[in-house]
Design an enzyme around this catalytic site. Sequence first.
Site, PDB file in Angstrom:
ATOM      1  N   GLY A 198      -9.667  33.925   3.817  1.00 57.37           N
ATOM      2  CA  GLY A 198      -8.514  34.829   3.849  1.00 57.37           C
ATOM      3  C   GLY A 198      -8.914  36.280   3.654  1.00 57.37           C
ATOM      4  O   GLY A 198      -9.484  36.644   2.618  1.00 57.37           O
ATOM      5  N   ALA A 199      -8.636  37.101   4.681  1.00 56.55           N
ATOM      6  CA  ALA A 199      -8.917  38.547   4.564  1.00 56.55           C
ATOM      7  C   ALA A 199      -7.624  39.294   4.287  1.00 56.55           C
ATOM      8  O   ALA A 199      -7.334  40.316   4.906  1.00 56.55           O
ATOM      9  CB  ALA A 199      -9.581  39.059   5.842  1.00 56.55           C
ATOM     10  N   ALA A 286      -8.314  32.332  -0.840  1.00 58.35           N
ATOM     11  CA  ALA A 286      -7.367  33.446  -1.042  1.00 58.35           C
ATOM     12  C   ALA A 286      -6.456  33.526   0.175  1.00 58.35           C
ATOM     13  O   ALA A 286      -6.474  34.495   0.925  1.00 58.35           O
ATOM     14  CB  ALA A 286      -8.124  34.754  -1.257  1.00 58.35           C
ATOM     15  N   ARG A 289       0.047  33.483  -1.593  1.00 60.93           N
ATOM     16  CA  ARG A 289       0.708  32.941  -2.777  1.00 60.93           C
ATOM     17  C   ARG A 289       2.080  32.394  -2.389  1.00 60.93           C
ATOM     18  O   ARG A 289       2.661  32.807  -1.397  1.00 60.93           O
ATOM     19  CB  ARG A 289       0.840  34.034  -3.854  1.00 60.93           C
ATOM     20  N   ALA A 337       3.739  43.735  -8.175  1.00 64.13           N
ATOM     21  CA  ALA A 337       4.215  43.886  -9.552  1.00 64.13           C
ATOM     22  C   ALA A 337       5.313  44.950  -9.654  1.00 64.13           C
ATOM     23  O   ALA A 337       6.336  44.741 -10.319  1.00 64.13           O
ATOM     24  CB  ALA A 337       3.033  44.257 -10.449  1.00 64.13           C
ATOM     25  N   HIS A 461      -5.669  73.686  -4.310  1.00 67.94           N
ATOM     26  CA  HIS A 461      -6.954  73.618  -3.602  1.00 67.94           C
ATOM     27  C   HIS A 461      -8.087  73.693  -4.617  1.00 67.94           C
ATOM     28  O   HIS A 461      -8.028  74.516  -5.519  1.00 67.94           O
ATOM     29  CB  HIS A 461      -7.074  74.784  -2.623  1.00 67.94           C
TER      30      HIS A 461
END
Length: 488
Positions: A198-199, A286, A289, A337, A461
């Site tokens: 899973g990426a 991964a 979820r 979250a 800056h």
Amino acid sequence: MSEAISPSAAAEERWDVIVIGAGPAGYAAAIRAAQLGMRVACIDKSVDAQGKPTLGGTCLNWGCIPSKTLLDASHKFVEASTGFQAFGIEASDVSINVAKMMAQKDAVVAKLTNGVASLFSGNGVAWLPGHGRLHGHCAVEYTPAAGDVAMLAAEHVILAAGSAPIEIDPAPLNGDTIVDSQGALEFDATPQRLGVIGAGVIGLELGSVWARLGAETIVLEALDEFLPIADQRIARDALRALRGQGLDIRLGARVIGAAAAQDTVTVTYQDKDGEHELEFDKLIVAVGRRPYTEGLLAPDSGVNLDERGFLYVNDLCATDAPRVFAIGDVVRGPMLAHKGAEEGVMVAERIAGHKPLVNYDCVPNVIYTHPEIAWVGRTEQSLKADGDTYRTGTFPFAANGRALASNDGAGLVKIVADAETDRVLGVHVFGPQASELIAQAVIAMEFDASAEDLALTMFAHPTLSEAMHEAALGVSGRALHMVNRRRA
Ligand code: FAD
Ligand code: AMP
């Protein structure tokens, strides 16, 4: 009210609010409700590695915080090993002590989870360690870690049960060589050969940690496209940068099997050329979820699930059961979250009679690779797909003084604005401190800013933020530190 309250004492109370789940969604809801004068109890069943009840849910214990601690540690390691040289700082024999790194991570987690406990006691939230299950009419069955089950009564219930890693049949977890994200935060040594399935955000972050510390890391991703939810140009640049750092990201590679031997795992994956086998010392699964609802709802709860297993809620996080709300990862929307915490605050304030809303169009997304990837709002490709007209302004960090001063000049800022109104529709950052820079875009979009508003704003800056300014100027073809093809 003390934080330690017995189940029988809890059963005698008539709570204004009972929250089930003390992750960032649940604990934010509990604290805000208590601040508003309500009598609040929060039930959570999480325990730490020593078996002690802990607050903070996935985020503080097994998610955001430990992963960011390891990402920062591993980034410092890379800086000390190779990054300092550009500044003439000679550091030889740089090594990593994984046990100390993990101890540092555990200390950060302990500090923050204890912090939530202090916030609970300071705000008068009763912490009820154990399992909560919703019945009808806001009755909550509380099963403490030790002691008798109690039936609690509340005016309102907020469900914040969170999410759990998805497990896949081809790669069953064994807690040793094949692990989920939690296991990958607890390796006791750097694996020599690491596989990641899973990426997505979690796969890239955890893959980065261990690759930086020296693991030969191969990321297998079933999709042909890299990070399809991000801006396409940024996804392309990020893929190149991450591969350049040694992450071997293979797209169109679907894992179909994983066989664990004594200390190794043989993974089989399929791509357009057929089947391949790879051997790893550790394999991280991964693949996303899922909402976590095990044991949460009694048959009479009145709360329904949607077709993907999330608790069904409306825009205000109200479930189908009267006076029962649900927030965070267990409901629709991005599993983040901050999204859950904002929902928690909204629900607590709505219970108190206020009228706040969560603006789901302004949820920032961050991937804490290096450089970081962050965005808010619409992508160019989604606007194009909808046939909307827009203009873009981009600015590379390679032309930003502050980024060059710190030898961190990879990446760019891209602003997408409505072609007619000039309203900012999306901002995409790939570069140093993108996670911090994106906040200015979120604020601008919350205030319905136009690209012109940002262009007319003065930025200090030299700062990385000037890239945001220049990208805003670029929307109307007038970036200063770039040769503009489109003049205005
Ligand atoms: P959770 O944090 O999952 O908390 C739910 C709690 O409820 C848990 O403690 C659980 O034990 C408890 N519970 C569940 N059911 C019951 C019950 N019936 N009775 C009692 N208690 C119950 N998000 C970000 O925004 N930024 C990041 O950088 C980030 N990094 C991440 C890295 C990793 C490796 C992972 C895994 C996740 C990451 N996330 C990140 C996602 C983030 O952790 C979640 O979005 C967030 O924790 C969701 O909060 P929540 O309160 O909804 O649920
Ligand atoms: P996310 O949901 O963002 O955490 O990403 C999880 C990624 O895992 C998605 O991009 C999926 O395409 C990918 N994925 C799921 N199953 C497999 C598999 N069997 N092999 C390879 N990649 C997978």
